[in-house]
Design a protein around this motif. Sequence first.
Motif, mmCIF file in Angstrom:
data_model
loop_
_atom_site.group_PDB
_atom_site.id
_atom_site.type_symbol
_atom_site.label_atom_id
_atom_site.label_comp_id
_atom_site.label_asym_id
_atom_site.label_seq_id
_atom_site.Cartn_x
_atom_site.Cartn_y
_atom_site.Cartn_z
ATOM 1 N N LEU B 260 0.845 -1.187 0.000
ATOM 2 C CA LEU B 260 0.000 0.000 0.000
ATOM 3 C C LEU B 260 0.884 1.243 0.000
ATOM 4 O O LEU B 260 1.795 1.365 0.825
ATOM 5 N N LYS B 261 0.644 2.138 -0.927
ATOM 6 C CA LYS B 261 1.455 3.359 -1.023
ATOM 7 C C LYS B 261 0.571 4.593 -0.922
ATOM 8 O O LYS B 261 -0.655 4.482 -1.047
ATOM 9 N N PRO B 262 1.160 5.786 -0.688
ATOM 10 C CA PRO B 262 0.324 6.983 -0.544
ATOM 11 C C PRO B 262 -0.463 7.285 -1.824
ATOM 12 O O PRO B 262 -0.084 6.841 -2.899
ATOM 13 N N ASP B 263 -1.506 8.036 -1.675
ATOM 14 C CA ASP B 263 -2.327 8.474 -2.800
ATOM 15 C C ASP B 263 -2.869 7.289 -3.593
ATOM 16 O O ASP B 263 -2.920 7.286 -4.805
ATOM 17 N N PHE B 264 -3.255 6.247 -2.856
ATOM 18 C CA PHE B 264 -3.689 5.005 -3.481
ATOM 19 C C PHE B 264 -5.020 5.178 -4.231
ATOM 20 O O PHE B 264 -5.178 4.723 -5.354
ATOM 21 N N ALA B 265 -5.977 5.853 -3.588
ATOM 22 C CA ALA B 265 -7.314 5.926 -4.187
ATOM 23 C C ALA B 265 -7.372 6.939 -5.324
ATOM 24 O O ALA B 265 -7.976 6.684 -6.358
ATOM 25 N N ALA B 266 -6.724 8.099 -5.132
ATOM 26 C CA ALA B 266 -6.614 9.112 -6.188
ATOM 27 C C ALA B 266 -7.939 9.464 -6.847
ATOM 28 O O ALA B 266 -8.034 9.575 -8.060
ATOM 29 N N GLY B 267 -8.987 9.590 -6.057
ATOM 30 C CA GLY B 267 -10.257 10.061 -6.597
ATOM 31 C C GLY B 267 -11.068 9.026 -7.350
ATOM 32 O O GLY B 267 -12.118 9.337 -7.895
ATOM 33 N N ARG B 268 -10.588 7.782 -7.386
ATOM 34 C CA ARG B 268 -11.296 6.805 -8.202
ATOM 35 C C ARG B 268 -12.654 6.419 -7.619
ATOM 36 O O ARG B 268 -13.530 5.963 -8.348
ATOM 37 N N GLY B 269 -12.813 6.605 -6.316
ATOM 38 C CA GLY B 269 -14.111 6.329 -5.715
ATOM 39 C C GLY B 269 -15.213 7.166 -6.346
ATOM 40 O O GLY B 269 -16.350 6.721 -6.477
ATOM 41 N N PHE B 270 -14.839 8.390 -6.731
ATOM 42 C CA PHE B 270 -15.841 9.273 -7.335
ATOM 43 C C PHE B 270 -16.105 8.902 -8.795
ATOM 44 O O PHE B 270 -17.183 9.120 -9.308
ATOM 45 N N ASP B 271 -15.092 8.324 -9.445
ATOM 46 C CA ASP B 271 -15.291 7.866 -10.820
ATOM 47 C C ASP B 271 -16.375 6.811 -10.870
ATOM 48 O O ASP B 271 -17.149 6.752 -11.828
ATOM 49 N N GLY B 272 -16.426 5.963 -9.828
ATOM 50 C CA GLY B 272 -17.439 4.920 -9.788
ATOM 51 C C GLY B 272 -18.838 5.497 -9.876
ATOM 52 O O GLY B 272 -19.722 4.928 -10.527
ATOM 53 N N ILE B 273 -19.061 6.657 -9.223
ATOM 54 C CA ILE B 273 -20.380 7.293 -9.248
ATOM 55 C C ILE B 273 -20.723 7.718 -10.672
ATOM 56 O O ILE B 273 -21.805 7.439 -11.183
ATOM 57 N N THR B 274 -19.765 8.401 -11.323
ATOM 58 C CA THR B 274 -19.988 8.855 -12.698
ATOM 59 C C THR B 274 -20.349 7.684 -13.602
ATOM 60 O O THR B 274 -21.300 7.750 -14.384
ATOM 61 N N ILE B 275 -19.573 6.608 -13.482
ATOM 62 C CA ILE B 275 -19.786 5.454 -14.355
ATOM 63 C C ILE B 275 -21.161 4.849 -14.130
ATOM 64 O O ILE B 275 -21.883 4.539 -15.078
#
Lengths: 301, 357
Positions: B260-275
């Motif tokens: 696990l490294k820093p900045d792992f999620a990088a906003g991708r959780g919000f991409d899921g909503i858009t998709i």
Amino acid sequence: MKLLVTILASTMSLSAPLILAAMGGILSERSGVVIIALEGMMLGGAFAAIAFGSTGGVLAGLFAALIVGALLGLLHAAATQKMRIGAIVSGVAINILASGFTGYLSKVPSIPKEAEGPSIWNIPVLCNIPVLGDVLFRQSPFTYFAWITVAAMSFFLWRTPWGLRVTAAGENPEAVKAAGINVVRLRFGAVMAAGMLAALGGAQLSLGLVQNFTDNMTAGRGFIALAAIVFGRWRPGGALIACVFFAFADALQSGLQLVPGIGNKVPSELLAMLPYVATLVALVFFSKQVQAPAATGDTGD
Amino acid sequence: MRVLIAAVIGLVLSAAVIAATGYQPVDAYRAMFSEALGSVESLAGVLGAATPLLLLALGFTVAFKAGLFNIGGEGQFVMGAVGAALLGHAGRALPAIALIPLVIAGGMVTGAAWAALAALMKAKRNVHEVVSTIMLNWVALKLSTYLINTVYGPMHDPASQSPQSLPIGSNAVLPTLFARTDLHAGVFLALLMVPAVAWLLSRSVLGFEIRAVGKNRFAARTYGIDEGRVLLRAMAVSGALAGLAGAMELMGVSAYAGALKPDFAAGRGFDGITIALMGGGGPLGILAASLFLGALRLGAIGMETLTGVPKELSFIVQGILILAVMTPVLADYLRGFRKSRPSASPDAAPPPVVPPS
């Protein structure tokens, strides 16, 4: 003692962005429009205040923040009232848009990222009161303005015809329509004013507190302001108390990092969780009985 | 059709932004398209980038069908990776056949638990999930940075100077399918989740209850559905899928190498909503939308390297997309063009009649 004064004084300055956003949020939600877009509106204001404040001075920065806030409010109002998009979806989109725009523009080399903020106002005489003077009367003009907004919002909502119409539009839009008042136009006004207040909150965060802009610097404060509205039951005074409480949690965590016995023992990341955990705990205790304005979430026609 | 028009609107408005900031829109878009779609390697990269997004979007959809707006995908993704990293390191001596399911289970369980927190607060204390999941995102972010801190992080790898966790056992590291891309074997499991979620939502008892609560929670309650329990389960499934995405990203993406490294999620959780919104809640639409957003993200990175146009442009496109896709006004307008084919969306169908249990 000195630390306590520092923590309390920064509680005051950290509460200002939350208070401004929360007052805007109350106005919008009272009119019947759910506004999780506060976060993006704050971020937009924070960016505009720096970008324009660096060349044009504080007033230009504030003016730019107001314009950006009004535009984002216009977008949210149009989306929910004219384009019939759900208010939560529109809010998420505006938050992503604001994060995208500010992130994009802050990488454009010619746009400044730093600006000089307004100087601290020392209120004559009062600022010399021990402790209290340092905490309350040596603050940025933003902070005084935020507190005045609370009183103004209370007065507006309960004592002016417009304010009462806004409240009525959130409770029973049909009745307001029947009275011959244009509910959609009323909501446009309320949401745009909300955007302007939230953007001013963002301006306090960038221009008032740190004099620069960093990506996503609002860090969930728009949502904390939203929690403060719930906690304060959509009343300016109640939300004020909640904002001060959350700001205290924030000031406490940064203050504690400076205390030798704590700062080097308790990891800073765990201290940094404090405002978010405090918000969650407060919501768990205060959400049960609250009732949002009846018509929130209803879209235009 | 509607999605395509929305995408065009998004790209055209963004071109205006590019031009207004002094860059060349044509060059920028050419770079973006060639980086995303120009070669077999870039197509493989798009599929790799789409893998976690697909799972996050499926997760969002499950909660959304129950009427929950879960914006906590980001936090559930990170916590899933934390759980996966913990178990993956603890069980590092195990053979692959035991370790891989263990790491996946670690991700799914922590993701589900993190999401269930928000569902519990909603069911027991009426806390709106939009605010609670955002707060939990921030807590997850701070917590994961603490865990891998170089000085005192309990999960930090002492062999490394930079913040990163102890790596998972090499038996659980998934093979890369295409050199120099993020496409790894986990893509098969992600694709398998498309029919699995479709089955869950349309054929299973839980899916039926989820849809009933989502359509009308009061009616569902009248028919004897335990609303709180359904919300909790829907949210747990939602979080488990986000956690699975986090676990597989950790296991398969070579840049992480199982740590696990820093900045792992990088906003991708919000991409899921858009998709999920773009895909209209249907699994196949979600699959197509995740490929589109994967291509947009990857293309934007290429665009920044080649032409200097900041990659954050892809977020501007994304925000415009959400608004355009979600506008019934746009749909009405389109319907005006194609009067011959009435487009009754499945969501407009009346709620199913629930037999009293």
